[in-house]
Design a protein around this motif. Sequence first.
Motif, PDB file in Angstrom:
ATOM      1  N   GLU A  95       2.932   6.726  -1.712  1.00  0.00           N
ATOM      2  CA  GLU A  95       1.914   7.427  -0.924  1.00  0.00           C
ATOM      3  C   GLU A  95       2.257   7.318   0.559  1.00  0.00           C
ATOM      4  O   GLU A  95       2.384   6.218   1.099  1.00  0.00           O
ATOM      5  CB  GLU A  95       0.530   6.827  -1.197  1.00  0.00           C
TER       6      GLU A  95
ATOM      7  N   HIS B 216       0.808  -1.224   0.000  1.00  0.00           N
ATOM      8  CA  HIS B 216       0.000   0.000   0.000  1.00  0.00           C
ATOM      9  C   HIS B 216       0.841   1.274   0.000  1.00  0.00           C
ATOM     10  O   HIS B 216       0.297   2.366  -0.142  1.00  0.00           O
ATOM     11  CB  HIS B 216      -0.942   0.001   1.197  1.00  0.00           C
ATOM     12  N   ALA B 217       2.164   1.139   0.161  1.00  0.00           N
ATOM     13  CA  ALA B 217       3.034   2.325   0.080  1.00  0.00           C
ATOM     14  C   ALA B 217       3.204   2.776  -1.370  1.00  0.00           C
ATOM     15  O   ALA B 217       3.647   3.893  -1.622  1.00  0.00           O
ATOM     16  CB  ALA B 217       4.399   2.027   0.691  1.00  0.00           C
TER      17      ALA B 217
ATOM     18  N   GLY C  61       0.402   8.880   3.157  1.00  0.00           N
ATOM     19  CA  GLY C  61      -0.756   8.947   4.050  1.00  0.00           C
ATOM     20  C   GLY C  61      -0.863  10.309   4.715  1.00  0.00           C
ATOM     21  O   GLY C  61       0.129  11.034   4.845  1.00  0.00           O
TER      22      GLY C  61
ATOM     23  N   THR D  95      -3.742   6.244   8.082  1.00  0.00           N
ATOM     24  CA  THR D  95      -3.297   6.027   6.704  1.00  0.00           C
ATOM     25  C   THR D  95      -1.775   5.971   6.609  1.00  0.00           C
ATOM     26  O   THR D  95      -1.232   5.276   5.741  1.00  0.00           O
ATOM     27  CB  THR D  95      -3.836   7.125   5.764  1.00  0.00           C
TER      28      THR D  95
ATOM     29  N   ARG E 155       0.054   2.945   4.900  1.00  0.00           N
ATOM     30  CA  ARG E 155       0.949   3.184   3.760  1.00  0.00           C
ATOM     31  C   ARG E 155       2.429   3.025   4.123  1.00  0.00           C
ATOM     32  O   ARG E 155       3.294   3.264   3.285  1.00  0.00           O
ATOM     33  CB  ARG E 155       0.739   4.612   3.234  1.00  0.00           C
TER      34      ARG E 155
END
Length: 320
Positions: A116, A96-97, A118, A123, A127
């Motif tokens: 990303e 998710h990073a 966050g 978040t 991330r």
Amino acid sequence: MTNYLEFEKPLAEIEGKAEELRAMARQNEEMDVEKEALALDKKAADLLKEMYKDLTPWRKCLVARHPNRPHCKDYIEALFDEYTPLAGDRNFADDHAVMGGLARLGDRSVVVIGHEKGHDTKTRIERNFGMARPEGYRKAIRLMDLAHRFGLPVITIVDTPGAYPGKGAEERGQSEAIARATQKCLEIGVPLVSVIIGEGGSGGAVAFATANRVAMLEHSIYSVISPEGCASILWKDAEKMREAAEALRLTAQDLNQLGVCDRIIPEPVGGAQRDAKATISAVGQALGEMIDDLSKMDSDALIKDRRSKYLKLGSKGLAA
């Protein structure tokens, strides 16, 4: 709520006083404080302009890391239409990073990839603070292969303190994944443009930014190591980060002079965090112009242009 940096404390006091006056006026309609508040606003604006006129490298580091700067997700939502995220490395997991997928920039189909960080605690943890694991880089490789196959320009948005150095990441081949992502950047026969919007940290940034054209926001940074890490190694003292920031030549202005950065994108007075909309618009315009310029070249010319750019790095000094 405005987050003020360490060197912005005098500005915080002035803007705080102006807000206090207006809050008092809202509670008591008979009070007329607008003239005094406007005078404070002007004083704050003048001070802000003076502060940001000639930032030191260390202060640029602080601005580049400001939590209110627009992040990759903000740019994707504002600049790209029909964004379709593509997840996973087809091997281990989805990182998710790293965000990535198919999208449209104006009337052009593209592949966009970015780090990303966050915006809040939840978040940022999700991330991993923008620090990609091996599967993030392998997802990027998969997307670049897809772009090459269908002849789509690739846009990378870089904002990371560096690749994640954890035990699991190392066990799954972090350095190999970074090396292969960098190699893939050099191999694809489509336009590849990169913009550094905050931090460009070490190989974690290079894996996305080995592009035909590299743009940097005015107050972003790009370096082989963080100033704190450099200070810990050279001086055995992380508190020497100001000296390290100076020595690393990590600002957009120095890197443009060295030939690492091809284009500097101006930020609003006070940094991107003060006017995210204007910053995102400026980045979108720069991306469009760079892709239009590269689209005139065929596949072989693009690869040759990219390889030549990186083979020549280091030949241009700051005194040139």
